[in-house]
Write a protein that holds these residues in place. Structure first.
Motif, mmCIF file in Angstrom:
data_model
loop_
_atom_site.group_PDB
_atom_site.id
_atom_site.type_symbol
_atom_site.label_atom_id
_atom_site.label_comp_id
_atom_site.label_asym_id
_atom_site.label_seq_id
_atom_site.Cartn_x
_atom_site.Cartn_y
_atom_site.Cartn_z
ATOM 1 N N PHE A 88 0.774 -1.031 0.011
ATOM 2 C CA PHE A 88 0.033 -0.033 0.071
ATOM 3 C C PHE A 88 0.844 1.342 0.017
ATOM 4 O O PHE A 88 0.643 2.027 -0.695
ATOM 5 C CB PHE A 88 -0.922 -0.123 1.273
ATOM 6 N N ALA A 89 2.055 1.323 0.681
ATOM 7 C CA ALA A 89 2.990 2.477 0.455
ATOM 8 C C ALA A 89 3.381 2.644 -0.784
ATOM 9 O O ALA A 89 3.878 3.937 -1.222
ATOM 10 C CB ALA A 89 3.977 2.213 1.855
ATOM 11 N N LYS A 90 3.774 1.714 -1.555
ATOM 12 C CA LYS A 90 4.398 1.865 -2.908
ATOM 13 C C LYS A 90 3.209 2.364 -3.760
ATOM 14 O O LYS A 90 3.600 3.120 -4.839
ATOM 15 C CB LYS A 90 4.783 0.351 -3.628
ATOM 16 N N TYR A 91 2.022 2.173 -3.210
ATOM 17 C CA TYR A 91 0.828 2.987 -4.097
ATOM 18 C C TYR A 91 1.093 4.645 -3.913
ATOM 19 O O TYR A 91 0.863 5.365 -4.901
ATOM 20 C CB TYR A 91 -0.426 2.688 -3.726
ATOM 21 N N PHE A 92 1.475 4.818 -2.921
ATOM 22 C CA PHE A 92 1.330 6.353 -2.625
ATOM 23 C C PHE A 92 2.808 6.760 -3.147
ATOM 24 O O PHE A 92 2.870 8.047 -3.696
ATOM 25 C CB PHE A 92 1.575 6.647 -0.864
ATOM 26 N N THR A 93 3.689 6.054 -3.041
ATOM 27 C CA THR A 93 4.986 6.538 -3.830
ATOM 28 C C THR A 93 5.197 6.235 -5.123
ATOM 29 O O THR A 93 6.109 6.428 -5.882
ATOM 30 C CB THR A 93 6.447 5.958 -3.305
ATOM 31 N N LYS A 94 4.073 5.801 -5.975
ATOM 32 C CA LYS A 94 4.172 5.254 -7.329
ATOM 33 C C LYS A 94 5.303 4.322 -7.729
ATOM 34 O O LYS A 94 5.816 4.659 -8.680
ATOM 35 C CB LYS A 94 3.897 6.464 -8.095
ATOM 36 N N THR A 95 5.389 3.232 -6.933
ATOM 37 C CA THR A 95 6.497 2.428 -7.456
ATOM 38 C C THR A 95 5.863 0.962 -7.221
ATOM 39 O O THR A 95 4.835 0.762 -6.870
ATOM 40 C CB THR A 95 7.815 2.433 -6.064
ATOM 41 N N ILE A 96 6.666 0.249 -8.158
ATOM 42 C CA ILE A 96 6.442 -1.380 -8.133
ATOM 43 C C ILE A 96 7.548 -2.163 -8.074
ATOM 44 O O ILE A 96 8.798 -1.801 -8.061
ATOM 45 C CB ILE A 96 5.498 -1.496 -9.304
ATOM 46 N N VAL A 97 7.148 -3.497 -7.860
ATOM 47 C CA VAL A 97 8.255 -4.347 -7.603
ATOM 48 C C VAL A 97 8.191 -5.199 -8.911
ATOM 49 O O VAL A 97 7.267 -5.888 -9.482
ATOM 50 C CB VAL A 97 8.144 -5.364 -6.546
ATOM 51 N N VAL A 98 9.427 -5.143 -9.713
ATOM 52 C CA VAL A 98 9.533 -6.263 -10.884
ATOM 53 C C VAL A 98 10.806 -7.103 -10.866
ATOM 54 O O VAL A 98 11.511 -6.806 -10.222
ATOM 55 C CB VAL A 98 9.572 -5.139 -12.175
ATOM 56 N N THR A 99 10.825 -7.738 -11.908
ATOM 57 C CA THR A 99 12.089 -8.587 -12.021
ATOM 58 C C THR A 99 12.975 -7.893 -12.930
ATOM 59 O O THR A 99 12.678 -6.806 -13.536
ATOM 60 C CB THR A 99 11.798 -9.919 -12.531
ATOM 61 N N LYS A 100 14.355 -8.427 -13.234
ATOM 62 C CA LYS A 100 15.067 -7.699 -14.257
ATOM 63 C C LYS A 100 14.746 -7.222 -15.516
ATOM 64 O O LYS A 100 14.927 -6.533 -16.242
ATOM 65 C CB LYS A 100 16.595 -8.518 -14.239
ATOM 66 N N ASP A 101 13.785 -8.498 -15.918
ATOM 67 C CA ASP A 101 13.115 -8.366 -17.457
ATOM 68 C C ASP A 101 11.975 -7.237 -17.581
ATOM 69 O O ASP A 101 11.309 -7.341 -18.478
ATOM 70 C CB ASP A 101 12.981 -9.633 -17.882
#
Length: 159
Positions: A88-101
């Protein structure tokens, strides 16, 4: 022939400030959830005249509270990052978790990522060196700025 392979580059990584805000907000959210659960148990106990339930909730030991906190923290990170690729914090900072590709991490990577968060002081490891914390390194994942990521990848929305 054009190469369509995508690779996350360091210009897409979330900033130290974003990572720090994610850490603080996520801990506050988990703490709020824990307090809400305890308060709900006490209220239900009082309404039902079950004062044993109220006494139990009020008399938990530090070890029991730490255990509840750990379980809730694990579930929070694991479920939110598994289903949404972000907390939920990443919604506020507009970030996401992804892999290298640039794809959504598989469940085993999220599991490793979540377990790695229980290393003492791990939540501060992104403050030194590069912007990746131990939970990123062990799970081979990246926290990136969502809009820049989508723009560079050419996606309208992250899948």
């Amino acid at each position: 022939m054009k190469n369509n392979e995508f690779t996350v580059t360091d210009d897409l990584w979330a900033t130290r400030g974003q990572r720090f805000i994610n850490c603080i907000l996520d801990l506050l959210i988990v703490h709020t959830i824990l307090i809400s659960i305890a308060t709900t148990i006490i209220i239900i106990g009082n309404i039902a005249n079950n004062y044993d339930l109220t006494k139990w909730a009020e008399s938990t030991t530090i070890l029991q509270r730490l255990l509840f906190w750990s379980i809730l923290l694990f579930l929070y990170y694991f479920l939110t990052e598994t289903y949404f690729s972000r907390t939920f914090a990443k919604y506020f900072t507009k970030t996401i978790v992804v892999t290298k590709d640039g794809t959504r991490p598989k469940i085993h990577k999220i599991f490793i990522r979540t377990l790695s968060r229980f290393i003492p002081l791990e939540c501060l490891t992104f403050l030194w060196g590069d912007f990746r914390g131990l939970h990123d390194l062990f799970s081979d994942t990246y926290v990136v700025r969502k809009h820049e990521f989508n723009h560079k990848k050419g996606a309208i929305l992250f899948p």
